[in-house]
Scaffold this motif. Structure first.
Motif, PDB file in Angstrom:
ATOM      1  N   PRO A 276       0.808  -1.221   0.000  1.00 19.28           N
ATOM      2  CA  PRO A 276       0.000   0.000   0.000  1.00 19.28           C
ATOM      3  C   PRO A 276       0.846   1.278   0.000  1.00 19.28           C
ATOM      4  O   PRO A 276       1.851   1.355   0.703  1.00 19.28           O
ATOM      5  CB  PRO A 276      -0.797  -0.107   1.313  1.00 19.28           C
ATOM      6  N   THR A 277       0.398   2.238  -0.792  1.00 19.17           N
ATOM      7  CA  THR A 277       1.147   3.489  -0.944  1.00 19.17           C
ATOM      8  C   THR A 277       1.293   4.224   0.388  1.00 19.17           C
ATOM      9  O   THR A 277       2.347   4.791   0.678  1.00 19.17           O
ATOM     10  CB  THR A 277       0.424   4.397  -1.965  1.00 19.17           C
ATOM     11  N   THR A 278       0.231   4.213   1.212  1.00 24.47           N
ATOM     12  CA  THR A 278       0.305   4.942   2.488  1.00 24.47           C
ATOM     13  C   THR A 278       1.429   4.373   3.352  1.00 24.47           C
ATOM     14  O   THR A 278       2.205   5.129   3.945  1.00 24.47           O
ATOM     15  CB  THR A 278      -1.023   4.789   3.277  1.00 24.47           C
ATOM     16  N   LEU A 279       1.503   3.049   3.404  1.00 19.74           N
ATOM     17  CA  LEU A 279       2.561   2.429   4.211  1.00 19.74           C
ATOM     18  C   LEU A 279       3.934   2.721   3.621  1.00 19.74           C
ATOM     19  O   LEU A 279       4.902   2.971   4.334  1.00 19.74           O
ATOM     20  CB  LEU A 279       2.346   0.910   4.301  1.00 19.74           C
ATOM     21  N   ARG A 280       4.010   2.692   2.290  1.00 23.39           N
ATOM     22  CA  ARG A 280       5.292   3.007   1.640  1.00 23.39           C
ATOM     23  C   ARG A 280       5.727   4.427   1.987  1.00 23.39           C
ATOM     24  O   ARG A 280       6.890   4.680   2.274  1.00 23.39           O
ATOM     25  CB  ARG A 280       5.140   2.939   0.109  1.00 23.39           C
ATOM     26  N   CYS A 281       4.766   5.368   1.934  1.00 25.44           N
ATOM     27  CA  CYS A 281       5.122   6.775   2.193  1.00 25.44           C
ATOM     28  C   CYS A 281       5.564   6.960   3.641  1.00 25.44           C
ATOM     29  O   CYS A 281       6.508   7.711   3.910  1.00 25.44           O
ATOM     30  CB  CYS A 281       3.946   7.701   1.871  1.00 25.44           C
ATOM     31  N   THR A 282       4.883   6.266   4.563  1.00 28.53           N
ATOM     32  CA  THR A 282       5.271   6.382   5.977  1.00 28.53           C
ATOM     33  C   THR A 282       6.697   5.867   6.154  1.00 28.53           C
ATOM     34  O   THR A 282       7.526   6.494   6.811  1.00 28.53           O
ATOM     35  CB  THR A 282       4.311   5.543   6.863  1.00 28.53           C
ATOM     36  N   MET A 283       6.958   4.712   5.561  1.00 28.33           N
ATOM     37  CA  MET A 283       8.298   4.117   5.662  1.00 28.33           C
ATOM     38  C   MET A 283       9.345   5.056   5.043  1.00 28.33           C
ATOM     39  O   MET A 283      10.424   5.263   5.604  1.00 28.33           O
ATOM     40  CB  MET A 283       8.292   2.770   4.923  1.00 28.33           C
ATOM     41  N   LEU A 284       9.007   5.623   3.871  1.00 28.70           N
ATOM     42  CA  LEU A 284       9.960   6.511   3.197  1.00 28.70           C
ATOM     43  C   LEU A 284      10.246   7.746   4.048  1.00 28.70           C
ATOM     44  O   LEU A 284      11.389   8.194   4.149  1.00 28.70           O
ATOM     45  CB  LEU A 284       9.422   6.925   1.820  1.00 28.70           C
ATOM     46  N   ALA A 285       9.184   8.293   4.682  1.00 24.42           N
ATOM     47  CA  ALA A 285       9.387   9.463   5.542  1.00 24.42           C
ATOM     48  C   ALA A 285      10.378   9.118   6.650  1.00 24.42           C
ATOM     49  O   ALA A 285      11.268   9.910   6.974  1.00 24.42           O
ATOM     50  CB  ALA A 285       8.050   9.921   6.124  1.00 24.42           C
ATOM     51  N   HIS A 286      10.250   7.905   7.210  1.00 27.67           N
ATOM     52  CA  HIS A 286      11.157   7.500   8.288  1.00 27.67           C
ATOM     53  C   HIS A 286      12.572   7.279   7.771  1.00 27.67           C
ATOM     54  O   HIS A 286      13.537   7.644   8.434  1.00 27.67           O
ATOM     55  CB  HIS A 286      10.637   6.224   8.964  1.00 27.67           C
ATOM     56  N   ILE A 287      12.682   6.672   6.620  1.00 27.30           N
ATOM     57  CA  ILE A 287      14.025   6.372   6.119  1.00 27.30           C
ATOM     58  C   ILE A 287      14.751   7.675   5.751  1.00 27.30           C
ATOM     59  O   ILE A 287      15.952   7.818   5.979  1.00 27.30           O
ATOM     60  CB  ILE A 287      13.995   5.357   4.944  1.00 27.30           C
ATOM     61  N   TYR A 288      14.014   8.663   5.209  1.00 31.16           N
ATOM     62  CA  TYR A 288      14.656   9.945   4.891  1.00 31.16           C
ATOM     63  C   TYR A 288      15.018  10.708   6.166  1.00 31.16           C
ATOM     64  O   TYR A 288      16.036  11.396   6.223  1.00 31.16           O
ATOM     65  CB  TYR A 288      13.766  10.794   3.981  1.00 31.16           C
ATOM     66  N   MET A 289      14.176  10.556   7.204  1.00 30.32           N
ATOM     67  CA  MET A 289      14.478  11.185   8.485  1.00 30.32           C
ATOM     68  C   MET A 289      15.762  10.571   9.063  1.00 30.32           C
ATOM     69  O   MET A 289      16.645  11.274   9.547  1.00 30.32           O
ATOM     70  CB  MET A 289      13.302  10.943   9.447  1.00 30.32           C
ATOM     71  N   LEU A 290      15.854   9.244   8.951  1.00 29.00           N
ATOM     72  CA  LEU A 290      17.038   8.547   9.443  1.00 29.00           C
ATOM     73  C   LEU A 290      18.277   8.964   8.649  1.00 29.00           C
ATOM     74  O   LEU A 290      19.337   9.253   9.210  1.00 29.00           O
ATOM     75  CB  LEU A 290      16.822   7.028   9.333  1.00 29.00           C
ATOM     76  N   ARG A 291      18.118   9.033   7.317  1.00 27.62           N
ATOM     77  CA  ARG A 291      19.246   9.431   6.463  1.00 27.62           C
ATOM     78  C   ARG A 291      19.765  10.825   6.861  1.00 27.62           C
ATOM     79  O   ARG A 291      20.957  11.042   7.031  1.00 27.62           O
ATOM     80  CB  ARG A 291      18.807   9.452   4.994  1.00 27.62           C
ATOM     81  N   ASP A 292      18.836  11.776   7.020  1.00 30.61           N
ATOM     82  CA  ASP A 292      19.241  13.145   7.362  1.00 30.61           C
ATOM     83  C   ASP A 292      19.911  13.184   8.730  1.00 30.61           C
ATOM     84  O   ASP A 292      20.884  13.901   8.939  1.00 30.61           O
ATOM     85  CB  ASP A 292      18.031  14.088   7.333  1.00 30.61           C
ATOM     86  N   ASP A 293      19.364  12.395   9.670  1.00 28.70           N
ATOM     87  CA  ASP A 293      19.955  12.395  11.010  1.00 28.70           C
ATOM     88  C   ASP A 293      21.352  11.796  10.989  1.00 28.70           C
ATOM     89  O   ASP A 293      22.269  12.298  11.648  1.00 28.70           O
ATOM     90  CB  ASP A 293      19.041  11.634  11.983  1.00 28.70           C
ATOM     91  N   LEU A 294      21.522  10.712  10.209  1.00 27.46           N
ATOM     92  CA  LEU A 294      22.855  10.096  10.100  1.00 27.46           C
ATOM     93  C   LEU A 294      23.855  11.074   9.472  1.00 27.46           C
ATOM     94  O   LEU A 294      25.022  11.118   9.852  1.00 27.46           O
ATOM     95  CB  LEU A 294      22.777   8.812   9.272  1.00 27.46           C
TER      96      LEU A 294
END
Lengths: 223, 191
Positions: A184-202
């Motif tokens: 599902p797109t909603t779940l994908r977008c939530t996951m992507l938001a988290h992965i980009y947040m993690l990337r920026d924090d790293l």
């Protein structure tokens, strides 16, 4: 841009830069703040307001590089304390949390996608944990034991972070490009938001290690 | 020392032979083919996978259809007249017929280090050769082993790998392996 000042209220700081909330969380600074200033909060919790503001600045602005005027030798211990807290934040919160979002997506996918992505994420987490563990053992612990060696100045910070950054981006690419339509797109977008947040924090974490920790370690070794 | 394998496509014989002489003299290049048209270059299919760089006359750059066959190979444009910088932007390097030998050799190095933009076909589909390289990357082959397996130069392998990264958006070998499996280019048992 709201100017950073230790005299500003903690709420004003958070309200202007909500991305700083995770710093409070990883340092274990407890709410509520009432109407106290950043200076008062730092005094209450035993942090240097100068260092706290510097770390906030480096979080807000990825291009900001502190000069030697902003860095003092007494920051080394607290910087290592902050970096250790950030490592814990990744290992105990960000990585498992992002992994749960990935699992939510994979429940909707075929067995092949599930096994490949799960394994890729597990390897990714292991790669980060290995790097953070190595850094703590070879760099932080030596400083804390006041043991110096030339190896500490040459400790490779950039390559492991570059590899981790590549893999973080790869997770995003694989989720966008390779997962079947059933995910599902909603779940994908939530996951992507988290992965980009993690990337920026790293990336911010890497900057703090490169521009704050490294000069401090060099001063420590050459003292 | 690295020796680049070069194709030259230049209708003006004197220019083609001049570049050949400069590249041969520098000792870092071998001109494997000197043609006057892109059609003639296409006829040398056997050497397609054996070319690292192409020197191309600016008079031929508008032949987009023919150029699309060579989108995995960096192209250095040889300018003998005025061209808009916009038209030249998609190429790896530009030299002029007035360039010195040193400038031409430097452009060769620059082009060899430039990632390829797949702008001719404006496509993010992997080419057949890129798929071959991706499969071998996923199977754990090194660049040298891939070059040997596909009978191409290691430099060409690197060019293909840059294109694969550009097109897939995936940088790590582990990520490319997942990509290859999920796109059915390889079985999970083969990794």
């Amino acid at each position: 841009m709201v100017a950073l000042d230790p005299e500003m209220k903690v709420f004003e700081l958070i309200d202007a830069y909500p991305e700083l909330l995770s710093i409070f969380s990883r340092l274990g600074i407890t709410l509520p703040f009432g109407d106290i200033s950043v200076e008062q909060m730092c005094r209450r919790d035993g942090y240097s307001s100068k260092l706290f503001m510097l770390i906030c600045r480096m979080h807000i602005d990825l291009s900001y590089i502190p000069t030697s005027e902003h860095i003092s030798e007494d920051m080394l211990g607290p910087v290592i304390g902050y970096l250790r807290a950030t490592h814990r934040y990744y290992i105990e919160y960000m990585l498992p949390h992002t992994g749960r979002h990935l699992n939510d997506i994979l429940e909707h996918c075929d067995e092949l996608s599930r096994s490949m992505l799960s394994r890729f994420y597990a390897d990714y987490v292991a790669c980060i944990e290995e790097h953070l563990g190595d850094e703590e053992q070879r760099l932080f612990s030596n400083v804390e034991r006041s043991e110096t060696s030339a190896d500490m100045c040459n400790y490779e910070l950039d390559q492991p972070h570059s590899d981790i950054d590549d893999r973080t981006g790869d997770i995003a690419s694989l989720i966008v490009k390779c997962l079947p339509e059933e995910a599902p797109t909603t779940l994908r977008c939530t996951m992507l938001a988290h992965i980009y947040m993690l990337r920026d924090d790293l990336r911010r974490h890497h900057n703090i290690e490169r521009y704050l920790l490294r000069p401090l370690v060099e001063k420590f070794v050459n003292k | 020392m690295k020796r680049y394998r070069i194709a030259i496509v230049e209708p003006a014989t004197v220019v083609g032979e001049g570049i050949t002489a400069i590249l041969t003299r520098c000792g870092e290049a071998e001109v494997v083919c000197c043609c006057t048209t892109l059609a003639e270059l296409s006829s040398h299919r056997a050497i397609r996978n054996d070319i690292d760089l192409i020197f191309l006359s600016h008079t031929l750059i508008s032949d987009v259809a023919s150029l699309s066959e060579w989108d995995a190979i960096p192209i250095i444009v040889v300018q003998s007249g005025l061209m808009s910088s916009e038209a030249l932007r998609r190429f790896a390097a530009v030299v002029s017929i007035y360039s010195s030998s040193e400038e031409i050799v430097r452009a060769m190095h620059e082009a060899a280090d430039t990632p390829i933009e797949p702008s001719y076909a404006e496509s993010h589909e992997l080419s057949e050769r890129e798929r071959d390289v991706l499969i071998l990357v996923a199977r754990g082959f090194t660049n040298k082993e891939i070059a040997s397996e596909l009978n191409i130069s290691p430099h060409t392998v690197i060019s293909h790998r840059k294109n694969i990264v550009h097109k897939t958006g995936i940088r790590s070998v582990a990520g490319l392996t997942v990509y290859a499996v999920l796109n059915k280019l390889i079985n999970s048992e083969q990794i």
